[in-house]
Design an enzyme around this catalytic site. Sequence first.
Site, short mmCIF file in Angstrom:
data_model
loop_
_atom_site.label_atom_id
_atom_site.label_comp_id
_atom_site.label_asym_id
_atom_site.label_seq_id
_atom_site.Cartn_x
_atom_site.Cartn_y
_atom_site.Cartn_z
CB CYS A 174 -0.96 -0.03 1.18
SG CYS A 174 -2.36 1.06 0.96
CG HIS B 24 -4.27 -3.92 2.49
ND1 HIS B 24 -3.41 -3.39 3.44
CD2 HIS B 24 -4.80 -2.86 1.84
CE1 HIS B 24 -3.45 -2.08 3.37
NE2 HIS B 24 -4.28 -1.72 2.42
CD GLU C 191 -2.44 -6.28 5.18
OE1 GLU C 191 -1.84 -6.61 4.16
OE2 GLU C 191 -2.89 -5.12 5.35
#
Lengths: 363, 1067
Positions: free
Chosen positions: A246, A331, A333
Amino acid sequence: MKRQLILEDGTVFIGEGFGSDIETVGEVVFNTGMTGYQEILSDPSYCGQMVTLTYPLIGNYGINRDDFESIQPSIKALIVREASDMPSNFRSELTIDELLKEKNIPGLSGIDTRKLTRMIRQHGTLKGRLTSMDAEVNEVVESLQHVVLSTDQVQQVSTPTPYPSPGRGKRVVLVDFGMKHGILRELNQRDCDVVVVPYNTTVSSILALHPDGVMLSNGPGDPKDVSEAIDMVRELLGKVPVFGICLGHQLFALACGADTFKLKFGHRGSNHPVKEITTGKVAITAQNHGYTVDPASLENTPLHITHVALNDGTVEGLRHDKVPAFTVQYHPEASPGPEDANDLFDQFITMMEQFLKEEVAHA
Amino acid sequence: MPKRIDIKTILVIGSGPIVIGQAAEFDYAGTQACLALREEGYRVILVNSNPATIMTDTEIADKVYMEPLTVEFISRIIRKERPDALLPTLGGQTALNLAVELSDSGVLDECGVEILGTKLSAIQQAEDRDLFRTLMNELGEPVPDSDIVHNLDEAKAFVEKIGYPVIVRPAFTLGGTGGGICHNDEELKEIVTSGLKYSPVTQCLLEKSIAGFKEIEYEVMRDANDHAIVVCNMENIDPVGIHTGDSIVVAPSQTLSDREYQMLRNCSLKIIRALGIEGGCNVQLALDPHSYQYYIIEVNPRVSRSSALASKATGYPIAKLAAKIAVGLSLDEMLNPVTGTSYACFEPALDYVVTKIPRWPFDKFESAKRNLGTQMKATGEIMAIGRTIEESLLKAVRSLENDVYHLELEDADTFSDEWMERRIRKAGDERLFYIGEALRRGTTVEQIHDWSQIDLFFLHKMENIIRFEEKIASSRDYDVVKKAKRLGFSDKTIAKLWNCSEKEVYEWRCKRDIVPVYKMVDTCAAEFESVTPYFYGTYEDENESIVSDRKKVVVLGSGPIRIGQGVEFDYATVHSVWAIKEAGYEAIIVNNNPETVSTDFSISDKLYFEPLTIEDVMHIIDLEKPEGVVVQFGGQTAINLADKLVERGVTILGTSLEDLDRAENRDHFEQTLQELDIPQPEGKTATSTEQALVIADSIEYPVLVRPSYVLGGRAMEIVYRAEELQQYMTSAVKASPDHPVLIDRYLTGKEIEVDAICDGENVLIPGIMEHIERAGVHSGDSIAVYPPQSLSQQHIDQLALYTERLARGLNIKGLINIQYVISKGEIFVLEVNPRSSRTVPFLSKITGVPMANLATKAILGATLPSLGYGTGLVQPGPGVFVKVPVFSFAKLRRVDITLGPEMKSTGEVMGRDATFEKALYKGLVAAGVSIKNHGSVLLTVADKDKPEAASIAKRFHTLGYKILATEGTASALNELGVPFEVVNKIGQGEKTLLDLIQAGEIQLVINTLTKGKQPARDGFRIRRESVENSIPCLTSLDTAEAMVRVFESMDFEMDPMAGQAKETTQL
Ligand SMILES: Nc1ncnc2c1ncn2[C@@H]1O[C@H](COP(=O)(O)OP(=O)(O)O)[C@@H](O)[C@H]1O
Ligand SMILES: Nc1ncnc2c1ncn2[C@@H]1O[C@H](COP(=O)(O)OP(=O)(O)O)[C@@H](O)[C@H]1O
Ligand SMILES: [Mg+2]
Ligand SMILES: [Mg+2]
């Protein structure tokens, strides 16, 4: 108690206030995820923004102790169609109203969030003020046109001091620009021995930690506002493997001479398809960014595009041609969102191992 | 991956007749699939036996075969058409099972037919409970403790190990047929035995019960490039233990945190990847409300009821894309048809709540077990969209058309608390309303949760609704009403609380501008500009439904599928919409059935997914200001709105309200017939038992009695004696001045059904259908034959004459459906329906007259001659066509299968061939009647039927069947000298006819209704026993006679030389 959201273009949304009743100004953005409001409101990348959730029922499963992405939520306000006061889930401990009160964040419910979303889609992100009913609309609009939103969000949310998150595996220095805990979790799950450092840590102090790799976290705002970090990244490249997510991805691009610009209304949601160019495989990803890397600006940089957004073709992933460094705009994660791209962390681990082998070879 | 160019012709298998567990959703899926394949340039051959579907229209496929869905017939089609490939995953369980059988039979290899989409191996791995369990264990995905059993002992052994409760699930069956939860040995015996019977591979899965868990479904898709996405997830309000098809379901899930959501998403995608699904797939999961523990319930490797629901809930056309995936396209190269700009490889984001409530047939089958379990009982379903649970739920409730508009039941005050608790503990079709009442009485949500295991989240929402009632009752203030509407309260309910009229509430609101806006279903929560004209109403600020300046026509759909109003009406609705577009108008449809083609947003110019109540329809009309509304294609649902619409100044296009009333209102109808000089069975209206008895005497028994204004012949009975009438009047109906009971002379004779189109002046009669069963068997339950086989030309002319006279006399503009009976050579009118009917699709397809289309054009002002179809009775072409009803009795415990004036069938099939016998044979086979041309026939019939039954038995005997009969019937056989074997009645000696049926020693049962308590009860048991053992049981001698004719036509004579006949047959 009734409160109003006043936008810079003069539109007024009147709804029920919940959470804290402080006044607040910010940039209004929307997220289309249908679950994950706890992760969203605690994602530091939203620092300075008022977040409206397009899914109308928020708070259904309450707030639990596990799903925070940061300890201090930094959103300016939460705007929903309905905030549930009767959550139901075995992990629920608070209602969303209770949490926002505790964190001193204002909320607005009962408004036509779809109308607000469509406005943002058409006009781009708008500045707005969440205030009491007796505020004078014209004055507010007037003032909104002049407010300059803060540019130091990263400083606001980054950790002031370094701290370790020990493990037995690779030593990773994780530069915190407004890191989601999910990133730390993924590294720890892979036994990494992580040291989280402030956004303005110098290269020398990073290298002094003898990292096997450096991870550039996500974070709020315009990457160009954190120039010190851009220089830091530039110097790091080649010395140690780098993986960025990001904002980290955007800083990496800038460090390599590329440029970034602001999207009309950004990508925020859990259903964004991203195509990996080499394999043609599409992953459904979680995203939250208002800025993006300008593909044209990659012309004579050492970078090449590895991933693109299927829908609007924006740059979603970059890799350095010469040194071990790659980054993604989305993302991996997750939390919230799909975990399709989770293996990127494994790729980072492999990259670090590779790098070690080569070093040994050269030695 | 580009689409396959090595294949050109694709055979698509439909799902056949509508039965419980497999309904209109497959017409929607099949139609989409066929169109999608043709869009990609393939030649599509479709086989489906169900005439009432859009998919069997000649425009949908290049070649349409309406043949029985059996290996035998499909193999012949394959050998004839030589398709390159077969697509089996869009025709439900039927098509899937056929694909397996076809491949086993070797015909696919023989003709080099490739199976497209999900591979057979995967299908078997998902469908075979045992293989599936093994796979789950390999993947480390949890399934409840279970064991495959092939007999009762194995079952007992399993229970020894894990104890009760256990659930039984037969392999390869539809909608859980034969399954259930067992708490004790009796239940185990009953359910396992039936389960094994229903499983084509006599295999059942016995499983530890996880009833009470959250039941969550994921609708997922995968392409050959291994892209896998979740289109939609859904949460059942009714926890595990109640079939998803019988559960109230919301989308998306409401009580799952992102962690749980992603956990189950990962699991679902992992499974479809492991199975190698190519297309759509449904994964059902059970999640422990108190932990992360979950179990896989099952996987359906095909599009399903749930995928239809998911498509309508999100706008994402699963079946269409599944078909394209099957020919090699991948998700990332197909555009999302809804946005037209983003790609299909993404996961829809909803910004509203969808609620689905099933529609059960218990209103027709009072005797049926109403409680719900692991075996599906619903015939259809409705869907509603709102911005809150409350709004969505209450819109859903009033979409049901069960005379409920709120979480309340009639005379609820009479229920004892104990009774309420029982009905909430043991789920039934009305549980939702009992919960509403309980909350009203102050029962706590915790208490109700404890009884029902329904998640507190949903119970709190219901409580919000109930709590707000008082607020409304106590004030007429703007904010309160606005809130009430945002909570989904209907005007009817508010009116009740204000005790004023619904209309007053409506006007009160409109004056204060409390009206709904319409929001778009766009798959992306407004993130992208979308082009879909698919809307739902809600009480918010911004209206997105932009009204065009074109001339518009609104068509009202037919709502949920139920017995008496099936997919036929959706067929007509869709054709009407198409015709309106052809005529140059903007066609707007209002409907609430997620299963059907009419609610596919690509059909109309605008789709409003809304309840079909006056309130919801009027708001749309206020906004759109159409030229008028078409009500005659939406069945009784739409017709019943006509008067309220007119009352509010709306133009009804087509036959006027007055004329509708002249056909529907008993007295006006009688008058009309007298004016037109058309005979009708003598009949009168009674408002009391006494009056009824007098009337019956005056018109002579047998009489046919029924409450006025009923659909599908509800609560209708043929009564032979005064005592019976007495009993009917007291028990079956509560006669009163405003609920009169109609008493008609019961005429025995041939029943005839005619549909016609009239433009107000000219009348076109596409065809006349003759019923095999005599009048007294509901037209929807009789076998209809076209062209008529036994009618004299003079009768045919007379029927045509009457039909034209009626159509003109009633000033019909559009369609008219008439049922006649020919009794003692004279023609009487039984009923006139001034609207589209059940037979319209059948007649349209076999005569080639596009009835709904012409009718619509006529409604819009065209004259029949101008449309080029002439007038009068259309002369039949070659071939004979039969329409055979299909029943779902196996699914409905305790329902009497006797055919009578009350409709019971759920679907229909068509049989066509050169001769009547061949056509009927196909029809019966298609209907799933297992026809054995040898074996034993059991006769046990009412006295009045014995002589007739005997002559039929004689013919069976001649064909080589063994005849079994009960004493009484036997004596009749004696007189005809038919050799037979007497079997014991129930309670007569040790081995009774029931044992024979169970032992499978009987291939066909002929039983007619016998009055009187004991025999009636025995007859009922015999009929049910046949059903449970899936042995055909004929309750009308006409059907039996027809069947014998079929056998005779298939059979060669086996007679000895002249003179010896008697003795030899005696042997
Ligand atoms: N182990 C179980 N314990 C309790 N209920 C179950 C169990 N397995 C399935 N069910 C219930 O039975 C229903 C039907 O089971 P399913 O396997 O989906 O059969 P079908 O093929 O008819 O859909 C499910 O929707 C679920 O509610
Ligand atoms: N007077 C009658 N004599 C004999 N049979 C009748 C008579 N009236 C109705 N029936 C039988 O009852 C069935 C249902 O009656 P109908 O008036 O058509 O009700 P519905 O509105 O359900 O179609 C008819 O199809 C016919 O078989
Ligand atoms: Mg199921
Ligand atoms: Mg009828």
